[in-house]
Design an enzyme around this catalytic site. Sequence first.
Site, PDB file in Angstrom:
ATOM      1  N   LYS A  94       0.816  -1.212   0.000  1.00  0.00           N
ATOM      2  CA  LYS A  94       0.000   0.000   0.000  1.00  0.00           C
ATOM      3  C   LYS A  94       0.855   1.270   0.000  1.00  0.00           C
ATOM      4  O   LYS A  94       0.570   2.226  -0.725  1.00  0.00           O
ATOM      5  CB  LYS A  94      -0.940  -0.003   1.204  1.00  0.00           C
ATOM      6  N   GLU A 104      -9.466  -4.387  -0.940  1.00  0.00           N
ATOM      7  CA  GLU A 104      -9.022  -5.751  -1.230  1.00  0.00           C
ATOM      8  C   GLU A 104      -9.660  -6.613  -0.150  1.00  0.00           C
ATOM      9  O   GLU A 104      -9.197  -6.650   0.983  1.00  0.00           O
ATOM     10  CB  GLU A 104      -7.494  -5.814  -1.199  1.00  0.00           C
ATOM     11  N   CYS A 139      -6.763 -14.414   1.477  1.00  0.00           N
ATOM     12  CA  CYS A 139      -8.050 -13.997   0.917  1.00  0.00           C
ATOM     13  C   CYS A 139      -8.321 -14.600  -0.452  1.00  0.00           C
ATOM     14  O   CYS A 139      -9.475 -14.836  -0.821  1.00  0.00           O
ATOM     15  CB  CYS A 139      -8.111 -12.476   0.837  1.00  0.00           C
ATOM     16  N   GLU A 146      -4.221  -3.556  -6.147  1.00  0.00           N
ATOM     17  CA  GLU A 146      -2.892  -3.430  -5.565  1.00  0.00           C
ATOM     18  C   GLU A 146      -1.890  -3.839  -6.646  1.00  0.00           C
ATOM     19  O   GLU A 146      -2.191  -4.652  -7.517  1.00  0.00           O
ATOM     20  CB  GLU A 146      -2.725  -4.376  -4.365  1.00  0.00           C
TER      21      GLU A 146
END
EC number: 1.2.1.8
Length: 487
Positions: free
Chosen positions: A161, A249, A283, A461
């Site tokens: 990030k 995200e 994830c 991202e």
Amino acid sequence: MKAQPKASHFIGGAFVEDKAGKPLPVIYPATGEEIASLYSATPGIIEAAYAAALKAQGEWAALKPVERGRILRRTAEILREKNRKLSKLETLDTGKALQETLVADAASAADALEFFGGIISGFNGEFVELGGSFAYTRREALGICVGIGAWNYPIQIAAWKSAPALAMGNAFIFKPSENTPLSALALAEAYKEAGLPDGLFNVVQGYGDVGAALVNHRLTAKVSLTGSVPTGRRIMAQAGEQLKHVTMELGGKSPLIVFDDADLESAIGGAMLGNFYSTGQVCSNGTRVFVHKNIRERFIERLVERTRKIRIGDPFDEATQMGPLISAAQRDKVLSYIKKGKAEGATLACGGGVPKLQGFDKGFFIEPTVFADVTDTMTIAREEIFGPVMSVLEFSDEDEVIARANDSEFGLAAGVFTADLSRGHHVIGQIKAGTCWINAYNLTPVEVPFGGYKQSGIGRENGIAALAHYSQIKTVYVEMGKVDSPY
């Protein structure tokens, strides 16, 4: 084992403490032992972070991109020099096996910093010829950006990030997960050592109320979250009230499709990587494994054989392949899903329990678990579990499996294993997911965008796309002649 940092927060280039904040204990998941004690950010800490960021951002944005990039690349070098130390800290913070953190955490953070530090000088606007007159665009920083991290890849997420944000000329305020607050402070120290001006990367600790305060702050230009879908909805609603930029995200229940012509061992390896790495706390995991009926029996047989060989235990033993879950609450949540899977009629092929490990009886361990005979309507096939629980579903033909794979509110990732690359491309082209693999799974190089469709997120991202999400476009029209006006 202890891992007490110098202070809870890092603001304006220095560690800062305010013991008036709510206590934030840090637990080593393998033993349940408290390894550090921090404090949640008070309003004063939050305001100090914004003051430092505001003071530093304008001058930083005015630097040549190549100069900003040079500092990011130096930070990458520092992370690589300290990789083993940082990996051990990440193992303490998350409980993940050192075997994994050595290659997947600080190393990936360094890759992101190197990539964005190298590419930023070539990320420019456009020139448009307009028949004598012309126009051009400028890519400009947003201002102060906020990152809210998750507990599965703390330092990686902090870098994924902050690297594109800083490369674009923004200042950054990062709130790690309250479960894993330590490695973001180590990243802040690396930035400082590399020469990043004070105030450009700030770390504030805290629970959800601190995250909400950052999202709602009047100086926040953008929010980037890695987290659950419910958290994403809540933060996006808050950011939307002030029309702030967002990158989300979020979660997934991704399909991994294995056709009958696939290399069986490779497909099984991909399925295991897509379900058991990081103890299943990823994830993008392919937790719905669709296996063609012609190879289903053999697939499950070999899958169970290989799964039972996974070494669970001391995360600091480099032979260990799987550590604990992040917390007792997460372990209990995963166990409740396993119980529900059995109650709804799925066949427990292996795992499903809590292993007995000498010296780690208070840790948050769970066995890698495989369910067979899973149907699309079962809870374990619909909801994100975020643990080492694989569901194997049977399919018969291509159109059928595409429809079933897409029958989900999520759309983060997908994978296809087949010897027929033409079919692989065709199937992936029909799957509604943002990050896909053919004959691989969960490989996420920083050079390519990562993100999802539907409820799995907004924005991306990594890759050049991330720079676009941390910038705004200014269009400039230049008239080379006289103004043609009817007045």
